[in-house]
Write an enzyme that holds these catalytic residues in place. Sequence first.
Site, mmCIF file in Angstrom:
data_model
loop_
_atom_site.group_PDB
_atom_site.id
_atom_site.type_symbol
_atom_site.label_atom_id
_atom_site.label_comp_id
_atom_site.label_asym_id
_atom_site.label_seq_id
_atom_site.Cartn_x
_atom_site.Cartn_y
_atom_site.Cartn_z
ATOM 1 N N GLU A 166 3.959 2.464 5.109
ATOM 2 C CA GLU A 166 4.187 2.552 7.339
ATOM 3 C C GLU A 166 4.878 1.792 8.136
ATOM 4 O O GLU A 166 3.827 0.345 6.939
ATOM 5 C CB GLU A 166 2.453 3.558 7.789
ATOM 6 C CG GLU A 166 2.583 3.484 9.016
ATOM 7 C CD GLU A 166 1.311 4.417 9.637
ATOM 8 O OE1 GLU A 166 0.336 4.745 10.566
ATOM 9 O OE2 GLU A 166 0.623 4.719 8.051
ATOM 10 N N LYS A 186 3.644 8.559 12.782
ATOM 11 C CA LYS A 186 3.873 7.357 11.515
ATOM 12 C C LYS A 186 3.078 7.720 9.987
ATOM 13 O O LYS A 186 4.069 8.436 9.778
ATOM 14 C CB LYS A 186 3.906 5.926 11.782
ATOM 15 C CG LYS A 186 4.710 5.422 13.180
ATOM 16 C CD LYS A 186 4.486 3.640 13.194
ATOM 17 C CE LYS A 186 2.764 3.797 13.358
ATOM 18 N NZ LYS A 186 2.909 3.653 14.889
ATOM 19 N N THR A 187 2.275 8.046 10.270
ATOM 20 C CA THR A 187 0.920 8.230 9.427
ATOM 21 C C THR A 187 1.479 9.753 8.599
ATOM 22 O O THR A 187 1.869 9.409 7.256
ATOM 23 C CB THR A 187 -0.250 8.192 9.782
ATOM 24 O OG1 THR A 187 -0.740 6.723 10.057
ATOM 25 C CG2 THR A 187 -0.976 8.255 8.508
#
Length: 479
Positions: free
Chosen positions: A167, A123-124
């Site tokens: 995010e 995700k990051t």
Amino acid sequence: MAPAGFASAATDRPHFIGIGGAGMSGIAKILALRGARVAGSDAKDSPTARALRDLGATVHIGHAAEHLAADATRVVVSSAIRADNPETARAAELGIPVVHRSDALAALLAGTRPAAVAGTHGKTTTTSMLAVGLTALGLDPSYVIGGDIDGLLSGARHGGGEIFVAEADESDRSFHKYAPEVAVVLNVELDHHATYASLEEMYAAYETFAAGIRPGGTLVVCADDPGARELAARVRGRAGLRVLAYGAAPDADVRVLGVLPRGQASEVTVALPEDLVGAEAGELAFTVSVPGRHYALNAVAALTAGAALGAPVRGLASALGTYRGVGRRLQPKGTAAGVAVLDTYAHHPTEMAADLEAVRGTAGDGRVLVVYQPHLFSRTRELGAEMGRALALADASVVLAVYPAREDPIPGVTSALVVDAARAAGADATAAPDGDAAVAAVAGMAKPGDLVLTMGAGDVTDLGPRILARLRDRESLES
């Protein structure tokens, strides 16, 4: 107009408990830049806390009832904040609303074109790739990312454009609070065992996330991940929802034709469909400036999401080449005595294996040595054996005690579960009682040409500079 339950910037005085955390500091930064009188507290001082003070925020060290101002408009907490925190108790006495960080982020997303990136892994990285690419194109997005891109608080930006990239955290189901125009699901695997009892529960949670996509919006999924494919099958055909798949699978909409390693980078070739990008359709090759196939796929996810947002896709592909990584994702920490030291946030077995395979491809003839810190007792109980098997991809590993974060110990759950599984898989794995022992062990075994990787979501990240210092001392004595 402020979202319901939230004051306008001129009168807003939010108080963040744990303001220095990765998930909180970015929201606090944007609110401060919007004119709110931001305050908060954290367990210890940090460069992030000092950077927030430079923006005008009031940051207290330690948690105490008197840190909460009587005129605070709301108290913002994360799932890591315990119920007995004195500041939340004081808020209850004063009648000040206590909201989750996801509510604060959802309020920031109001009135924008949100793109929300979710998934068990990546995700990051993907959020930061998309944010960096859109910024380089001059689209001036806002974004909140769970990591720094190129300096303190650089994981959050208050832009003037319509797009807001965020995010989306599934760990506590807080991603259900968002209503994105474009949602990305990179992968779906069972994790966060204190929240989800089964993979089916996770699928249900992701279905709810997808149900929140705005009418006419897009869900982007990885065609190569079984969990993401299952989610797509469950929601495909829903009225007002477009589903786009990317990956090497033959049925992917944005098909990955090849990933060619080039040292610390990769060259990615994709086929772009006309119904998504119009005249820009056809083959496209671009560079991803971080190693590993999984990072290349993350870049294609960002490219597909950007195309769904209407960004010029070939320009975005070039802009993605400006991405140089994000903090704690195979982040170089330095080199000493001929030994390179990197740091990674990987803590789930799939992430661990992917990062170890990536660095193996860049280590040449050198060995890959790992200092690993299991994260959470619940995760170690369920996945400790798989963590150990992932460590078998390293030449040697040193395993620290479990980092508890917000959890209390579970009887019988220790890092021995990881060490024993690694040894059973034929790996050279040893336990270290503390950071000092881990630093001494890995610095003692490292030779010129080796690569050391500190790995985990806890404070193992602090060991990289200490390993480098130990290596420099050794080099000085030997010279």
